[in-house]
Design a protein around this motif. Structure first.
Motif, PDB file in Angstrom:
ATOM      1  N   GLN A  79       6.035   5.201  -5.516  1.00 32.02           N
ATOM      2  CA  GLN A  79       7.268   4.430  -5.793  1.00 32.02           C
ATOM      3  C   GLN A  79       7.029   3.452  -6.944  1.00 32.02           C
ATOM      4  O   GLN A  79       7.936   3.147  -7.714  1.00 32.02           O
ATOM      5  N   ILE A  80       5.817   2.971  -7.044  1.00 33.80           N
ATOM      6  CA  ILE A  80       5.416   2.086  -8.145  1.00 33.80           C
ATOM      7  C   ILE A  80       4.121   2.619  -8.746  1.00 33.80           C
ATOM      8  O   ILE A  80       3.358   3.320  -8.080  1.00 33.80           O
ATOM      9  N   ASP A  81       3.891   2.272 -10.029  1.00 35.11           N
ATOM     10  CA  ASP A  81       2.669   2.732 -10.707  1.00 35.11           C
ATOM     11  C   ASP A  81       1.528   1.726 -10.537  1.00 35.11           C
ATOM     12  O   ASP A  81       0.354   2.111 -10.478  1.00 35.11           O
ATOM     13  N   LEU A  82       1.885   0.458 -10.511  1.00 36.03           N
ATOM     14  CA  LEU A  82       0.900  -0.619 -10.318  1.00 36.03           C
ATOM     15  C   LEU A  82       1.547  -1.665  -9.415  1.00 36.03           C
ATOM     16  O   LEU A  82       2.780  -1.733  -9.323  1.00 36.03           O
ATOM     17  N   TYR A  83       0.714  -2.500  -8.786  1.00 35.82           N
ATOM     18  CA  TYR A  83       1.258  -3.668  -8.078  1.00 35.82           C
ATOM     19  C   TYR A  83       0.514  -4.909  -8.543  1.00 35.82           C
ATOM     20  O   TYR A  83      -0.728  -4.950  -8.493  1.00 35.82           O
ATOM     21  N   GLU A 100       0.837  -1.197   0.000  1.00 32.85           N
ATOM     22  CA  GLU A 100       0.000   0.000   0.000  1.00 32.85           C
ATOM     23  C   GLU A 100       0.878   1.255   0.000  1.00 32.85           C
ATOM     24  O   GLU A 100       0.650   2.187  -0.773  1.00 32.85           O
ATOM     25  N   GLN A 101       1.897   1.241   0.885  1.00 36.43           N
ATOM     26  CA  GLN A 101       2.743   2.426   1.011  1.00 36.43           C
ATOM     27  C   GLN A 101       3.478   2.733  -0.300  1.00 36.43           C
ATOM     28  O   GLN A 101       3.596   3.895  -0.686  1.00 36.43           O
ATOM     29  N   ALA A 102       3.932   1.699  -0.981  1.00 40.24           N
ATOM     30  CA  ALA A 102       4.649   1.900  -2.257  1.00 40.24           C
ATOM     31  C   ALA A 102       3.737   2.545  -3.300  1.00 40.24           C
ATOM     32  O   ALA A 102       4.185   3.372  -4.107  1.00 40.24           O
ATOM     33  N   LEU A 103       2.459   2.190  -3.266  1.00 43.70           N
ATOM     34  CA  LEU A 103       1.498   2.802  -4.200  1.00 43.70           C
ATOM     35  C   LEU A 103       1.165   4.230  -3.774  1.00 43.70           C
ATOM     36  O   LEU A 103       1.124   5.141  -4.601  1.00 43.70           O
ATOM     37  N   VAL A 104       0.962   4.407  -2.476  1.00 39.12           N
ATOM     38  CA  VAL A 104       0.627   5.743  -1.958  1.00 39.12           C
ATOM     39  C   VAL A 104       1.771   6.720  -2.250  1.00 39.12           C
ATOM     40  O   VAL A 104       1.554   7.852  -2.689  1.00 39.12           O
ATOM     41  N   ASN A 105       3.014   6.269  -2.055  1.00 39.11           N
ATOM     42  CA  ASN A 105       4.198   7.115  -2.274  1.00 39.11           C
ATOM     43  C   ASN A 105       4.485   7.395  -3.743  1.00 39.11           C
ATOM     44  O   ASN A 105       5.334   8.228  -4.049  1.00 39.11           O
TER      45      ASN A 105
END
Ligand code: GLU
Length: 297
Positions: free
Chosen positions: A125-129, A118-123
């Motif tokens: 850092q990534i466009d999709l997971y 979740e944090q990587a998406l919120v930040n």
């Protein structure tokens, strides 16, 4: 075709033979040339998608960063020798990128552990997971999901010679390992009060703990466990039937409804592509899971 509960309950042993093995590594650009010419989809040109901040960014940059797993053979896996990524989640990621107009060489895969998605998406850092990421209300408070694109359930991995754990009914007094921040560890903590838990950031460390005798079982989704059993069929086995329902979604930034609808349309209109990717990765042994209908929430 709608997904049925029955379709989720498949014999883990059957998929074991279809999956290959290995360990994990770092994130990097998709260098798998086999995802190009022989892929069952085309890289779209002139994609029309308005109102999506993620698409605008990706289009402007000419590249996309997709969070994945890289230690889950058959789903999200990076070959330590070649650096090539493979698996159903990886191929689904390539398909979604292609539908957004990005060829495989424009994808950077980044390994993100279950607890950090979740944090990587919120930040940003990534466009999709795309990595065995169950759609849950708790996660939906922070991010959005397209999909589901696969439905499965939590199961158990034990040592081959274990005769005491045959299902989730046998977990009292046992120590079970799973990944921090995952739905399976939460389920054990919530509903199996007499079961002790050990957790690591990634499932492959749980498998090591199982082999070392530090834990009695590993629990997570059945196809993930089947991938590990395939690595070491003489020493590991998947037992019981799935005892939860896990709907895998494509994680994206909250509020990007245009992208969510776009990806849902790609999934819905791509049944033949889905089947090909499924067969190539998880269905080699003849197992059949149907593509689930996407959620309309
Ligand atoms: N599908 C479950 C989850 O999202 C377990 C697998 C994983 O941790 O990626 O928590």
């Amino acid at each position: 075709m709608r997904f049925t509960k029955k379709a989720a309950v498949f014999g883990a042993t059957a998929i074991v033979a279809a999956l290959t093995l290995s360990a994990c590594g770092g994130g990097s650009t998709d260098n798998n040339s086999s995802s190009g010419a022989d892929a069952p989809y085309k890289v779209a040109d002139n994609v029309s998608l308005s109102g999506s901040p993620t698409f605008d960014k990706v289009k402007g940059d000419g590249k996309i960063t997709i969070g994945v797993k890289e230690d889950q053979p058959g789903l999200g896996f990076k070959d330590p020798a070649t650096g090539e990524y493979s698996g159903f989640d990886i191929d689904t990621a390539r398909w979604m990128a292609a539908s957004l107009g990005l060829s495989a060489d424009k994808i950077t895969f980044q390994a993100i552990a279950s607890a950090n998605r979740e944090q990587a998406l919120v930040n940003g850092q990534i466009d999709l997971y795309i990595g065995t990421y169950s759609i849950t209300d708790k996660r939906k408070a922070q991010i959005d999901f397209a999909g589901p694109y696969l439905v499965t359930g939590q199961a158990l991995l034990v040592k081959k010679d274990n005769t005491t754990i045959n299902s989730d009914k046998d977990l009292a007094g046992k120590t079970v390992c799973s990944a921090t921040g995952s739905t399976p560890i939460q389920n054990i903590k919530d509903k199996y009060k007499e079961t002790k838990t050990t957790e690591f950031d990634v499932y492959s460390k749980c498998v090591d703990a199982l082999k070392n005798g530090q834990v009695d079982a590993v629990t997570t989704d059945q196809p993930i466990l089947a991938g590990y059993a395939a690595q070491d069929p003489d020493n590991l086995k998947v037992v019981g039937e799935p005892f939860t329902t896990e709907k895998y979604g494509i994680g994206l930034k909250k509020g990007d409804g245009a992208l969510r609808k776009f990806l849902n349309d790609v999934l819905t209109n791509g049944k033949n592509i889905w089947t090909k990717l499924y067969d190539n990765n998880l269905g080699k042994s003849g197992l059949k899971l149907e593509q689930p209908a996407v959620d309309n929430y």
